[in-house]
Design an enzyme around this catalytic site. Structure first.
Site, PDB file in Angstrom:
ATOM      1  N   CYS A 134     -72.385  32.713  43.457  1.00  0.00           N
ATOM      2  CA  CYS A 134     -72.968  31.377  43.282  1.00  0.00           C
ATOM      3  C   CYS A 134     -72.710  30.859  41.862  1.00  0.00           C
ATOM      4  CB  CYS A 134     -74.436  31.419  43.671  1.00  0.00           C
ATOM      5  SG  CYS A 134     -75.033  29.815  44.160  1.00  0.00           S
TER       6      CYS A 134
ATOM      7  N   HIS B  13     -75.231  34.540  48.523  1.00  0.00           N
ATOM      8  CA  HIS B  13     -76.001  35.599  47.840  1.00  0.00           C
ATOM      9  C   HIS B  13     -76.060  36.879  48.662  1.00  0.00           C
ATOM     10  CE1 HIS B  13     -77.803  33.180  44.544  1.00  0.00           C
ATOM     11  NE2 HIS B  13     -77.545  32.186  45.374  1.00  0.00           N
TER      12      HIS B  13
ATOM     13  N   GLU C 172     -76.741  39.746  47.794  1.00  0.00           N
ATOM     14  CA  GLU C 172     -77.811  40.643  47.321  1.00  0.00           C
ATOM     15  C   GLU C 172     -79.144  40.348  48.022  1.00  0.00           C
ATOM     16  OE1 GLU C 172     -76.697  38.038  45.870  1.00  0.00           O
ATOM     17  OE2 GLU C 172     -78.293  36.986  44.798  1.00  0.00           O
TER      18      GLU C 172
HETATM   19  N1  GLN Z   1     -76.566  25.107  41.808  1.00  0.00           N
HETATM   20  C1  GLN Z   1     -76.482  26.184  40.858  1.00  0.00           C
HETATM   21  C2  GLN Z   1     -75.473  25.896  39.747  1.00  0.00           C
HETATM   22  O1  GLN Z   1     -74.835  24.905  39.736  1.00  0.00           O
HETATM   23  C3  GLN Z   1     -76.084  27.468  41.545  1.00  0.00           C
HETATM   24  C4  GLN Z   1     -77.213  27.919  42.455  1.00  0.00           C
HETATM   25  C5  GLN Z   1     -77.267  29.402  42.650  1.00  0.00           C
HETATM   26  O2  GLN Z   1     -76.734  30.208  41.860  1.00  0.00           O
HETATM   27  N2  GLN Z   1     -77.995  29.814  43.676  1.00  0.00           N
HETATM   28  O3  GLN Z   1     -75.338  26.704  38.865  1.00  0.00           O
END
Ligand code: GLN
Length: 198
Positions: free
Chosen positions: A80, A172, A174
């Site tokens: 992410c 994610h 994890e």
């Molecule tokens: N929207 C977040 C960002 O731009 C990422 C979200 C996340 O890591 N769950 O960093």
């Protein structure tokens, strides 16, 4: 082979990643300093907020040492926010980044309606049932260079990719009990360590 995985501990769900590495049969420690970073064979960059984590990487003097890891034969797995920080291009943003992975990402790409969702994703190279993927204000990839392998897609966009010693997931892994994605990363780290030791 025994390898040690570091989980970047500036922000995000560090404990969950450490537990996920352990479920996959590996060992992991939190990493906040250059000294801690120097001891690990591979690094996970967890989710969080990418502008914040980018600034903290600079402030803790970790941007260059993390950037050097792939050349040292130490793989990086970004989830992410971690995927966003690995990307060379971030749409409509000049925010600090590692800029190692030859892709363009779009932050918060799924929009408000599907802000967060779960989906069963078939993944190239992973046997058995599809992997349950949890997306939270997730990015997706809008462009990949030819050398980037796309391992999974949703909504017509890549969400799990690999390029050399880099692995990046928009979701994610994890947050579920399924160890297979962390196992995939452990295999990359073990392979890289075997090459270094050869
Ligand atoms: N929207 C977040 C960002 O731009 C990422 C979200 C996340 O890591 N769950 O960093």
């Amino acid at each position: 082979m025994s390898v040690l995985i570091g989980v970047l501990a500036l922000q995000g769900d560090v404990r969950e990643h450490i537990a996920a590495v352990e479920r996959a049969g590996g060992q992991a420690v939190p990493v906040k300093t250059r000294e801690e970073l120097a001891r690990v064979d591979g690094l996970i960059i967890p989710g969080g907020e990418s502008t914040t984590v980018g600034k903290l990487l600079d402030r803790f003097g970790l941007m260059d040492p993390v950037r050097a890891l792939p050349q040292e034969g130490k793989p990086i797995f970004g989830t992410c926010t971690g995927m966003i920080l690995l990307a060379k291009e971030i749409e409509q943003s000049e925010q600090p980044r590692l800029g190692l992975l030859d892709v363009t990402v779009r932050r918060n790409a799924f929009g408000r309606q599907v802000d967060s969702f779960e989906e069963d994703l078939p993944i190239a190279g992973i046997e058995g049932a599809p992997v349950r993927a949890v997306f939270i204000r997730a990015p997706y990839i809008t462009h990949v260079a030819p050398e980037v392998e796309v391992l999974a897609e949703t909504h017509g966009h890549p969400v799990l990719v690999r390029e050399g010693a880099l692995l990046a997931a928009a979701f994610h892994p994890e947050l579920t009990d399924d160890p297979r994605i962390h196992r995939l990363f452990l295999d990359m780290v073990e392979h890289a360590k075997a090459q270094r030791d050869a």
